[in-house]
Write a protein that holds these residues in place. Structure first.
Motif, PDB file in Angstrom:
ATOM      1  N   ASP A 135       0.834  -1.299   0.046  1.00 50.54           N
ATOM      2  CA  ASP A 135       0.284  -0.075  -0.014  1.00 50.54           C
ATOM      3  C   ASP A 135       0.722   1.149   0.169  1.00 50.54           C
ATOM      4  O   ASP A 135       0.505   2.382  -0.325  1.00 50.54           O
ATOM      5  CB  ASP A 135      -1.213   0.034   1.314  1.00 50.54           C
ATOM      6  N   ALA A 136       2.000   1.042   0.453  1.00 45.62           N
ATOM      7  CA  ALA A 136       3.033   2.368   0.541  1.00 45.62           C
ATOM      8  C   ALA A 136       4.112   2.253  -0.353  1.00 45.62           C
ATOM      9  O   ALA A 136       4.761   3.227  -0.241  1.00 45.62           O
ATOM     10  CB  ALA A 136       3.590   2.289   2.245  1.00 45.62           C
ATOM     11  N   HIS A 137       4.039   1.262  -1.260  1.00 47.39           N
ATOM     12  CA  HIS A 137       5.241   1.180  -2.206  1.00 47.39           C
ATOM     13  C   HIS A 137       4.611   0.974  -3.518  1.00 47.39           C
ATOM     14  O   HIS A 137       4.044  -0.315  -3.723  1.00 47.39           O
ATOM     15  CB  HIS A 137       6.451   0.219  -1.837  1.00 47.39           C
ATOM     16  N   LEU A 138       4.925   1.349  -4.849  1.00 43.19           N
ATOM     17  CA  LEU A 138       4.473   1.117  -6.119  1.00 43.19           C
ATOM     18  C   LEU A 138       5.685   0.660  -6.815  1.00 43.19           C
ATOM     19  O   LEU A 138       6.818   1.513  -7.205  1.00 43.19           O
ATOM     20  CB  LEU A 138       4.065   2.285  -6.757  1.00 43.19           C
ATOM     21  N   PRO A 139       5.703  -0.771  -7.162  1.00 41.02           N
ATOM     22  CA  PRO A 139       7.038  -1.237  -7.888  1.00 41.02           C
ATOM     23  C   PRO A 139       6.820  -0.446  -9.290  1.00 41.02           C
ATOM     24  O   PRO A 139       5.583  -0.384  -9.953  1.00 41.02           O
ATOM     25  CB  PRO A 139       6.466  -2.768  -8.072  1.00 41.02           C
ATOM     26  N   PHE A 140       8.082  -0.293  -9.928  1.00 43.61           N
ATOM     27  CA  PHE A 140       8.009   0.319 -11.259  1.00 43.61           C
ATOM     28  C   PHE A 140       9.153  -0.215 -12.066  1.00 43.61           C
ATOM     29  O   PHE A 140       9.337   0.039 -13.166  1.00 43.61           O
ATOM     30  CB  PHE A 140       8.570   2.172 -11.184  1.00 43.61           C
ATOM     31  N   LEU A 141       9.985  -1.075 -11.518  1.00 43.72           N
ATOM     32  CA  LEU A 141      10.947  -2.027 -12.292  1.00 43.72           C
ATOM     33  C   LEU A 141      11.025  -3.467 -11.642  1.00 43.72           C
ATOM     34  O   LEU A 141      11.120  -3.560 -10.190  1.00 43.72           O
ATOM     35  CB  LEU A 141      12.203  -1.154 -12.068  1.00 43.72           C
ATOM     36  N   LEU A 142      10.849  -4.347 -12.470  1.00 44.19           N
ATOM     37  CA  LEU A 142      11.215  -5.720 -11.953  1.00 44.19           C
ATOM     38  C   LEU A 142      12.178  -6.369 -12.711  1.00 44.19           C
ATOM     39  O   LEU A 142      12.679  -6.035 -13.745  1.00 44.19           O
ATOM     40  CB  LEU A 142       9.971  -6.692 -12.520  1.00 44.19           C
ATOM     41  N   SER A 143      12.969  -7.220 -12.120  1.00 45.39           N
ATOM     42  CA  SER A 143      14.324  -7.877 -12.472  1.00 45.39           C
ATOM     43  C   SER A 143      14.351  -9.224 -12.103  1.00 45.39           C
ATOM     44  O   SER A 143      13.686  -9.685 -10.953  1.00 45.39           O
ATOM     45  CB  SER A 143      15.222  -7.373 -11.732  1.00 45.39           C
ATOM     46  N   VAL A 144      14.769 -10.225 -13.104  1.00 41.53           N
ATOM     47  CA  VAL A 144      15.050 -11.870 -12.715  1.00 41.53           C
ATOM     48  C   VAL A 144      16.512 -12.054 -13.034  1.00 41.53           C
ATOM     49  O   VAL A 144      16.679 -13.093 -12.943  1.00 41.53           O
ATOM     50  CB  VAL A 144      13.795 -12.409 -13.614  1.00 41.53           C
ATOM     51  N   ARG A 145      17.447 -11.193 -12.862  1.00 45.24           N
ATOM     52  CA  ARG A 145      18.755 -11.125 -13.065  1.00 45.24           C
ATOM     53  C   ARG A 145      19.389 -12.359 -12.178  1.00 45.24           C
ATOM     54  O   ARG A 145      20.077 -13.122 -12.436  1.00 45.24           O
ATOM     55  CB  ARG A 145      19.487  -9.724 -13.196  1.00 45.24           C
ATOM     56  N   ASP A 146      19.056 -12.076 -10.735  1.00 44.56           N
ATOM     57  CA  ASP A 146      19.477 -12.852  -9.808  1.00 44.56           C
ATOM     58  C   ASP A 146      18.293 -13.211  -8.960  1.00 44.56           C
ATOM     59  O   ASP A 146      18.180 -12.759  -7.630  1.00 44.56           O
ATOM     60  CB  ASP A 146      20.599 -12.332  -8.878  1.00 44.56           C
ATOM     61  N   GLY A 147      17.403 -13.982  -9.490  1.00 42.76           N
ATOM     62  CA  GLY A 147      16.157 -14.233  -8.816  1.00 42.76           C
ATOM     63  C   GLY A 147      15.440 -13.116  -8.943  1.00 42.76           C
ATOM     64  O   GLY A 147      15.563 -12.135  -9.588  1.00 42.76           O
ATOM     65  N   TYR A 148      14.231 -13.128  -8.320  1.00 40.00           N
ATOM     66  CA  TYR A 148      13.165 -12.173  -8.288  1.00 40.00           C
ATOM     67  C   TYR A 148      13.433 -11.108  -7.431  1.00 40.00           C
ATOM     68  O   TYR A 148      13.637 -11.053  -6.418  1.00 40.00           O
ATOM     69  CB  TYR A 148      11.678 -12.576  -7.805  1.00 40.00           C
ATOM     70  N   ALA A 149      13.420  -9.806  -8.035  1.00 39.28           N
ATOM     71  CA  ALA A 149      13.798  -8.559  -7.328  1.00 39.28           C
ATOM     72  C   ALA A 149      12.726  -7.487  -8.088  1.00 39.28           C
ATOM     73  O   ALA A 149      12.428  -7.434  -9.121  1.00 39.28           O
ATOM     74  CB  ALA A 149      15.252  -8.313  -7.517  1.00 39.28           C
ATOM     75  N   TYR A 150      12.768  -6.278  -7.326  1.00 42.27           N
ATOM     76  CA  TYR A 150      12.044  -5.118  -7.707  1.00 42.27           C
ATOM     77  C   TYR A 150      12.688  -3.815  -7.224  1.00 42.27           C
ATOM     78  O   TYR A 150      13.500  -3.831  -6.232  1.00 42.27           O
ATOM     79  CB  TYR A 150      10.680  -5.335  -7.286  1.00 42.27           C
ATOM     80  N   PHE A 151      12.310  -2.651  -7.992  1.00 41.81           N
ATOM     81  CA  PHE A 151      12.546  -1.518  -7.316  1.00 41.81           C
ATOM     82  C   PHE A 151      11.322  -0.550  -7.253  1.00 41.81           C
ATOM     83  O   PHE A 151      10.426  -0.837  -8.030  1.00 41.81           O
ATOM     84  CB  PHE A 151      13.620  -0.659  -8.391  1.00 41.81           C
ATOM     85  N   ALA A 152      11.040  -0.056  -6.046  1.00 41.53           N
ATOM     86  CA  ALA A 152       9.780   0.856  -6.088  1.00 41.53           C
ATOM     87  C   ALA A 152       9.731   1.906  -5.388  1.00 41.53           C
ATOM     88  O   ALA A 152      11.105   2.331  -4.756  1.00 41.53           O
ATOM     89  CB  ALA A 152       8.857  -0.368  -4.997  1.00 41.53           C
ATOM     90  N   ILE A 153       8.785   2.846  -5.531  1.00 40.84           N
ATOM     91  CA  ILE A 153       8.876   4.093  -4.963  1.00 40.84           C
ATOM     92  C   ILE A 153       7.700   4.149  -3.859  1.00 40.84           C
ATOM     93  O   ILE A 153       6.835   3.751  -3.862  1.00 40.84           O
ATOM     94  CB  ILE A 153       8.391   5.232  -6.025  1.00 40.84           C
ATOM     95  N   ARG A 154       8.456   4.816  -2.882  1.00 37.87           N
ATOM     96  CA  ARG A 154       7.571   4.923  -1.508  1.00 37.87           C
ATOM     97  C   ARG A 154       6.642   6.017  -1.866  1.00 37.87           C
ATOM     98  O   ARG A 154       6.898   7.132  -2.251  1.00 37.87           O
ATOM     99  CB  ARG A 154       8.501   5.259  -0.396  1.00 37.87           C
ATOM    100  N   THR A 155       5.293   5.714  -1.512  1.00 38.93           N
ATOM    101  CA  THR A 155       4.034   6.579  -1.757  1.00 38.93           C
ATOM    102  C   THR A 155       3.415   7.117  -0.480  1.00 38.93           C
ATOM    103  O   THR A 155       2.491   7.802  -0.548  1.00 38.93           O
ATOM    104  CB  THR A 155       2.730   5.982  -2.556  1.00 38.93           C
ATOM    105  N   ALA A 156       3.982   6.398   0.746  1.00 38.63           N
ATOM    106  CA  ALA A 156       3.434   7.045   2.145  1.00 38.63           C
ATOM    107  C   ALA A 156       3.963   8.326   2.189  1.00 38.63           C
ATOM    108  O   ALA A 156       4.976   8.585   1.832  1.00 38.63           O
ATOM    109  CB  ALA A 156       3.744   5.932   3.087  1.00 38.63           C
TER     110      ALA A 156
END
Length: 203
Positions: free
Chosen positions: A143-164
């Motif tokens: 609810d407080a983080h919107l993911p904007f980039l997904l990665s599978v380079r070294d397993g599942y990972a993401y980058f997100a922006i905090r919206t709270a």
């Protein structure tokens, strides 16, 4: 991200791992970062820098980023830098096709992508099973983080922006198996893009 230009997945990308490769703990990073204010840069310059570093960027005429009502309701306020960038690209994929920005079609569910925009949240909720307390914590995090980039380079990972309100606009990174144990890596989306283009961050 266009369906005919999706990531090439290896078998390892479909398995949960004990921790992110090369990290010292869940969501941690293996490179030093100095989080500070960056001078404002033209978006076209940042896109050029991303391309020079190997990212395949397909642009479109600048227009407002349109998100589905359920996402807009959940994240009613987003930094202008994020919406401007995502609103100006149809796709943005790294050279190994193992990381990609979530664009308008991804959020709308019309891109034909292998993964939904909230795939990692859904994995966590599935793992929660009948544990209502754990499921509530998962939902509260997203609810407080919107993911904007997904990665599978070294397993599942993401980058997100905090919206709270607390920490609004900061960028975090998380990875499996504990997606919600995220680490801050940049103070703003502009700083994140600059670090990504310069190789200070690997997606």
């Amino acid at each position: 991200m266009p369906a005919n230009n999706r990531i090439k997945l290896t078998g390892a990308a479909f398995r949960f791992r004990a921790a992110c490769s090369g990290s010292s703990g869940p969501g941690s990073l293996s490179f030093p970062l100095c989080l500070g204010a960056l001078p404002t840069m033209k978006q076209s310059d940042l896109i050029d820098r991303l391309r020079k570093s190997g990212w395949e960027v397909v642009t479109r005429p600048d227009r407002a980023l349109r998100l589905p009502p359920e996402i807009s309701a959940r994240h009613s306020k987003l930094p202008a830098a994020l919406t401007k960038f995502l609103g100006s690209v149809d796709s943005c994929i790294n050279e190994t096709q193992t990381a990609w920005f979530l664009c308008e079609a991804d959020y709308a569910g019309t891109s034909g992508a292998a993964f939904r925009w909230d795939e990692w949240e859904q994995l966590s909720l599935n793992a929660a099973g009948d544990d209502g307390r754990f499921a509530a914590k998962v939902r509260a995090f997203w609810d407080a983080h919107l993911p904007f980039l997904l990665s599978v380079r070294d397993g599942y990972a993401y980058f997100a922006i905090r919206t709270a309100a607390d920490g609004f606009g900061r960028i975090v990174r998380g990875c499996e198996p504990e997606f919600e144990e995220a680490s801050q890596i940049a103070n703003s989306f502009e700083e994140f893009l600059s670090l990504l283009a310069d190789g200070g961050i690997r997606a």
